[in-house]
Scaffold this motif. Structure first.
Motif, PDB file in Angstrom:
ATOM      1  N   LEU A   1       0.810  -1.214   0.000  1.00 18.38           N
ATOM      2  CA  LEU A   1       0.000   0.000   0.000  1.00 18.38           C
ATOM      3  C   LEU A   1       0.846   1.268   0.000  1.00 18.38           C
ATOM      4  O   LEU A   1       0.438   2.297  -0.550  1.00 18.38           O
ATOM      5  CB  LEU A   1      -0.932   0.011   1.222  1.00 18.38           C
ATOM      6  N   ASN A   2       2.038   1.209   0.619  1.00 17.06           N
ATOM      7  CA  ASN A   2       2.823   2.422   0.838  1.00 17.06           C
ATOM      8  C   ASN A   2       4.116   2.510   0.042  1.00 17.06           C
ATOM      9  O   ASN A   2       4.702   3.589  -0.063  1.00 17.06           O
ATOM     10  CB  ASN A   2       3.168   2.540   2.326  1.00 17.06           C
ATOM     11  N   ARG A   3       4.553   1.412  -0.525  1.00 19.07           N
ATOM     12  CA  ARG A   3       5.858   1.373  -1.187  1.00 19.07           C
ATOM     13  C   ARG A   3       5.964   2.438  -2.277  1.00 19.07           C
ATOM     14  O   ARG A   3       5.092   2.574  -3.133  1.00 19.07           O
ATOM     15  CB  ARG A   3       6.097  -0.012  -1.787  1.00 19.07           C
ATOM     16  N   GLY A   4       7.053   3.235  -2.227  1.00 18.56           N
ATOM     17  CA  GLY A   4       7.320   4.211  -3.263  1.00 18.56           C
ATOM     18  C   GLY A   4       6.741   5.590  -3.022  1.00 18.56           C
ATOM     19  O   GLY A   4       6.977   6.503  -3.811  1.00 18.56           O
ATOM     20  N   LEU A   5       6.002   5.772  -1.928  1.00 18.33           N
ATOM     21  CA  LEU A   5       5.360   7.057  -1.643  1.00 18.33           C
ATOM     22  C   LEU A   5       5.719   7.550  -0.250  1.00 18.33           C
ATOM     23  O   LEU A   5       5.865   6.735   0.681  1.00 18.33           O
ATOM     24  CB  LEU A   5       3.839   6.930  -1.714  1.00 18.33           C
ATOM     25  N   PRO A   6       5.844   8.861  -0.061  1.00 15.44           N
ATOM     26  CA  PRO A   6       5.935   9.398   1.298  1.00 15.44           C
ATOM     27  C   PRO A   6       4.663   9.029   2.067  1.00 15.44           C
ATOM     28  O   PRO A   6       3.552   9.080   1.524  1.00 15.44           O
ATOM     29  CB  PRO A   6       6.027  10.911   1.084  1.00 15.44           C
ATOM     30  N   THR A   7       4.823   8.667   3.326  1.00 20.08           N
ATOM     31  CA  THR A   7       3.677   8.220   4.120  1.00 20.08           C
ATOM     32  C   THR A   7       3.000   9.412   4.806  1.00 20.08           C
ATOM     33  O   THR A   7       2.942   9.507   6.037  1.00 20.08           O
ATOM     34  CB  THR A   7       4.117   7.174   5.167  1.00 20.08           C
TER      35      THR A   7
ATOM     36  N   ARG B   1      -5.660   9.415 -21.146  1.00 19.94           N
ATOM     37  CA  ARG B   1      -5.976   8.377 -22.136  1.00 19.94           C
ATOM     38  C   ARG B   1      -5.974   6.979 -21.550  1.00 19.94           C
ATOM     39  O   ARG B   1      -6.536   6.039 -22.146  1.00 19.94           O
ATOM     40  CB  ARG B   1      -4.989   8.465 -23.306  1.00 19.94           C
ATOM     41  N   ASP B   2      -5.322   6.826 -20.391  1.00 22.41           N
ATOM     42  CA  ASP B   2      -5.318   5.529 -19.710  1.00 22.41           C
ATOM     43  C   ASP B   2      -6.471   5.382 -18.726  1.00 22.41           C
ATOM     44  O   ASP B   2      -6.543   4.396 -17.996  1.00 22.41           O
ATOM     45  CB  ASP B   2      -3.987   5.330 -18.976  1.00 22.41           C
ATOM     46  N   GLY B   3      -7.343   6.375 -18.686  1.00 25.79           N
ATOM     47  CA  GLY B   3      -8.491   6.316 -17.788  1.00 25.79           C
ATOM     48  C   GLY B   3      -8.174   6.674 -16.356  1.00 25.79           C
ATOM     49  O   GLY B   3      -8.945   6.348 -15.455  1.00 25.79           O
ATOM     50  N   LEU B   4      -7.039   7.375 -16.143  1.00 22.93           N
ATOM     51  CA  LEU B   4      -6.601   7.733 -14.792  1.00 22.93           C
ATOM     52  C   LEU B   4      -6.815   9.224 -14.551  1.00 22.93           C
ATOM     53  O   LEU B   4      -6.526  10.058 -15.415  1.00 22.93           O
ATOM     54  CB  LEU B   4      -5.128   7.380 -14.593  1.00 22.93           C
TER      55      LEU B   4
ATOM     56  N   PRO C   1      -8.595  10.993  -6.145  1.00 20.66           N
ATOM     57  CA  PRO C   1      -9.070   9.868  -6.957  1.00 20.66           C
ATOM     58  C   PRO C   1      -9.967   8.945  -6.142  1.00 20.66           C
ATOM     59  O   PRO C   1      -9.794   8.787  -4.930  1.00 20.66           O
ATOM     60  CB  PRO C   1      -7.784   9.150  -7.362  1.00 20.66           C
ATOM     61  N   ASP C   2     -10.928   8.305  -6.841  1.00 16.08           N
ATOM     62  CA  ASP C   2     -11.783   7.363  -6.114  1.00 16.08           C
ATOM     63  C   ASP C   2     -11.078   6.036  -5.860  1.00 16.08           C
ATOM     64  O   ASP C   2     -11.439   5.314  -4.931  1.00 16.08           O
ATOM     65  CB  ASP C   2     -13.117   7.138  -6.843  1.00 16.08           C
ATOM     66  N   HIS C   3     -10.033   5.710  -6.651  1.00 15.76           N
ATOM     67  CA  HIS C   3      -9.264   4.473  -6.436  1.00 15.76           C
ATOM     68  C   HIS C   3      -7.772   4.791  -6.583  1.00 15.76           C
ATOM     69  O   HIS C   3      -7.160   4.535  -7.634  1.00 15.76           O
ATOM     70  CB  HIS C   3      -9.686   3.386  -7.425  1.00 15.76           C
ATOM     71  N   PHE C   4      -7.209   5.348  -5.532  1.00 20.46           N
ATOM     72  CA  PHE C   4      -5.817   5.795  -5.577  1.00 20.46           C
ATOM     73  C   PHE C   4      -4.852   4.641  -5.809  1.00 20.46           C
ATOM     74  O   PHE C   4      -3.856   4.785  -6.538  1.00 20.46           O
ATOM     75  CB  PHE C   4      -5.469   6.524  -4.283  1.00 20.46           C
ATOM     76  N   GLN C   5      -5.108   3.476  -5.206  1.00 21.88           N
ATOM     77  CA  GLN C   5      -4.192   2.347  -5.373  1.00 21.88           C
ATOM     78  C   GLN C   5      -4.130   1.873  -6.824  1.00 21.88           C
ATOM     79  O   GLN C   5      -3.090   1.394  -7.279  1.00 21.88           O
ATOM     80  CB  GLN C   5      -4.588   1.197  -4.440  1.00 21.88           C
TER      81      GLN C   5
ATOM     82  N   ILE D   1      -4.274   3.858  -9.406  1.00 26.93           N
ATOM     83  CA  ILE D   1      -3.335   4.793 -10.021  1.00 26.93           C
ATOM     84  C   ILE D   1      -1.904   4.427  -9.655  1.00 26.93           C
ATOM     85  O   ILE D   1      -1.009   4.409 -10.504  1.00 26.93           O
ATOM     86  CB  ILE D   1      -3.657   6.240  -9.592  1.00 26.93           C
ATOM     87  N   LYS D   2      -1.678   4.119  -8.379  1.00 26.97           N
ATOM     88  CA  LYS D   2      -0.329   3.784  -7.916  1.00 26.97           C
ATOM     89  C   LYS D   2       0.218   2.549  -8.642  1.00 26.97           C
ATOM     90  O   LYS D   2       1.398   2.501  -9.009  1.00 26.97           O
ATOM     91  CB  LYS D   2      -0.346   3.560  -6.409  1.00 26.97           C
ATOM     92  N   LYS D   3      -0.626   1.559  -8.882  1.00 28.22           N
ATOM     93  CA  LYS D   3      -0.181   0.338  -9.548  1.00 28.22           C
ATOM     94  C   LYS D   3       0.131   0.578 -11.025  1.00 28.22           C
ATOM     95  O   LYS D   3       1.062  -0.009 -11.575  1.00 28.22           O
ATOM     96  CB  LYS D   3      -1.241  -0.749  -9.406  1.00 28.22           C
ATOM     97  N   LYS D   4      -0.649   1.442 -11.665  1.00 26.19           N
ATOM     98  CA  LYS D   4      -0.503   1.656 -13.098  1.00 26.19           C
ATOM     99  C   LYS D   4       0.490   2.765 -13.447  1.00 26.19           C
ATOM    100  O   LYS D   4       1.123   2.728 -14.505  1.00 26.19           O
ATOM    101  CB  LYS D   4      -1.862   1.977 -13.718  1.00 26.19           C
ATOM    102  N   ASP D   5       0.612   3.763 -12.563  1.00 26.46           N
ATOM    103  CA  ASP D   5       1.464   4.928 -12.881  1.00 26.46           C
ATOM    104  C   ASP D   5       1.951   5.548 -11.573  1.00 26.46           C
ATOM    105  O   ASP D   5       1.328   6.454 -11.027  1.00 26.46           O
ATOM    106  CB  ASP D   5       0.649   5.941 -13.685  1.00 26.46           C
ATOM    107  N   LEU D   6       3.087   5.059 -11.075  1.00 30.06           N
ATOM    108  CA  LEU D   6       3.606   5.518  -9.792  1.00 30.06           C
ATOM    109  C   LEU D   6       3.892   7.018  -9.813  1.00 30.06           C
ATOM    110  O   LEU D   6       3.647   7.723  -8.830  1.00 30.06           O
ATOM    111  CB  LEU D   6       4.867   4.745  -9.413  1.00 30.06           C
ATOM    112  N   GLN D   7       4.418   7.539 -10.927  1.00 29.34           N
ATOM    113  CA  GLN D   7       4.718   8.970 -10.981  1.00 29.34           C
ATOM    114  C   GLN D   7       3.463   9.823 -10.868  1.00 29.34           C
ATOM    115  O   GLN D   7       3.486  10.907 -10.269  1.00 29.34           O
ATOM    116  CB  GLN D   7       5.470   9.293 -12.283  1.00 29.34           C
TER     117      GLN D   7
END
Length: 286
Positions: A145-151, A188-191, A214-218, A220-226
């Motif tokens: 859930l948290n990897r790659g992001l400031p908590t 274009r990716d629906g994000l 976003p309504d589903h932040f995770q 977005i995180k899985k598809k586009d971390l940046q």
């Protein structure tokens, strides 16, 4: 069979909670001696049972700050197959009931500001408020859930004996109230992404503001971390400015057709709650 919610007090109960922690988060659980001692000294541990199987729990321990005692709600976990069944809300309401019997008037916990499901439970259903923003509170975390992001975290105040929590009348937002501080679009990716930001120089000109997430932040995180990092970094200063100007998060409005939710921010002084209790904290790495 109906799911039963009940207090957990025995050493065997604590061991079952450890097994559940491993299943839910795949991490080392809290030692039994710690949870057992906390429960014996003002803490509250509650379980949800489907028959004889423990399928969810809520754990909180006593906190103390500025001469005030409160309950620090530390963890709540539910097996994946039982999520989205209203169990989180049931566990929190039982926690509230038990906390009141022990003399608590405030329960606090933290959550990621970009997690809309948690925000909806905490603000809309439970009527807690977000009065404090912590930057990278827990440092780097290596779970999914948290990897790659400031908590970053909102700290919640759930004033369980106050009218704001216990009076459930809430008027709908009017069209004039839908004054979002961020402009969003779907790529274009629906994000969902942030296209622009309105000026926050004159926040005092209104007594209610909206901030989309976003309504589903995770997803977005899985598809586009940046893109997920962009959401973190652009919402962080906006949330901080609102809170510093005396606003608090009071509600979440869902807009699934737009793939977003709106935080509602109102002046703290307009609510039937005590003055600000917690202060902002920052991990200097970010």
């Amino acid at each position: 069979m109906a799911i039963e919610i009940k207090p957990l007090e025995s050493l065997n109960d604590m061991k079952k909670v450890q097994d559940l922690e491993k299943k839910v988060w795949d991490m080392q659980p809290i030692p039994v001696h710690q949870t057992f001692t906390a429960v014996k000294n003002g803490g509250i541990l509650i379980g949800a049972y489907d028959g004889k199987e423990l399928i969810g729990f809520s754990y909180g321990f006593a906190g103390f700050k500025n001469g005030e005692v409160y309950l620090c709600s530390h963890m709540m976990g539910i097996l994946p197959d039982y999520q989205s069944r209203n169990l989180g809300e049931r566990l929190k309401h039982e926690q509230k009931r038990m906390a009141l019997t022990k003399g608590y008037t405030l329960i606090t916990w933290t959550f990621d500001p970009l997690e809309s499901v948690n925000a909806y439970l905490n603000l809309h259903k439970l009527r807690a408020i977000t009065g404090c923003y912590h930057v990278n509170l827990y440092g780097d975390m290596d779970d999914a859930l948290n990897r790659g992001l400031p908590t970053d975290r909102f700290q919640l105040e759930w004033w369980i004996a106050e009218p704001h929590v216990n009076s459930y009348g809430r008027g709908p937002l009017t069209e004039d109230d839908e004054n979002s501080l961020l402009e969003t679009e779907i790529n274009r990716d629906g994000l969902l992404f942030i296209q622009g930001q309105k000026s926050v120089a004159d926040l005092e000109e209104r007594d209610r503001w909206l901030v989309p997430i976003p309504d589903h932040f995770q997803s977005i995180k899985k598809k586009d971390l940046q893109l997920a990092i962009d959401w973190r970094m652009k919402t962080r200063p906006l949330f901080q400015q609102l809170l510093r100007k005396g606003f608090v998060g009071t509600d979440i409005v869902r807009k699934p057709e737009e793939k977003l939710c709106y935080y509602v921010f109102e002046y703290r002084t307009s609510l039937a709650v005590p003055a600000a209790f917690f202060k902002e904290e920052t991990n200097d790495k970010y």
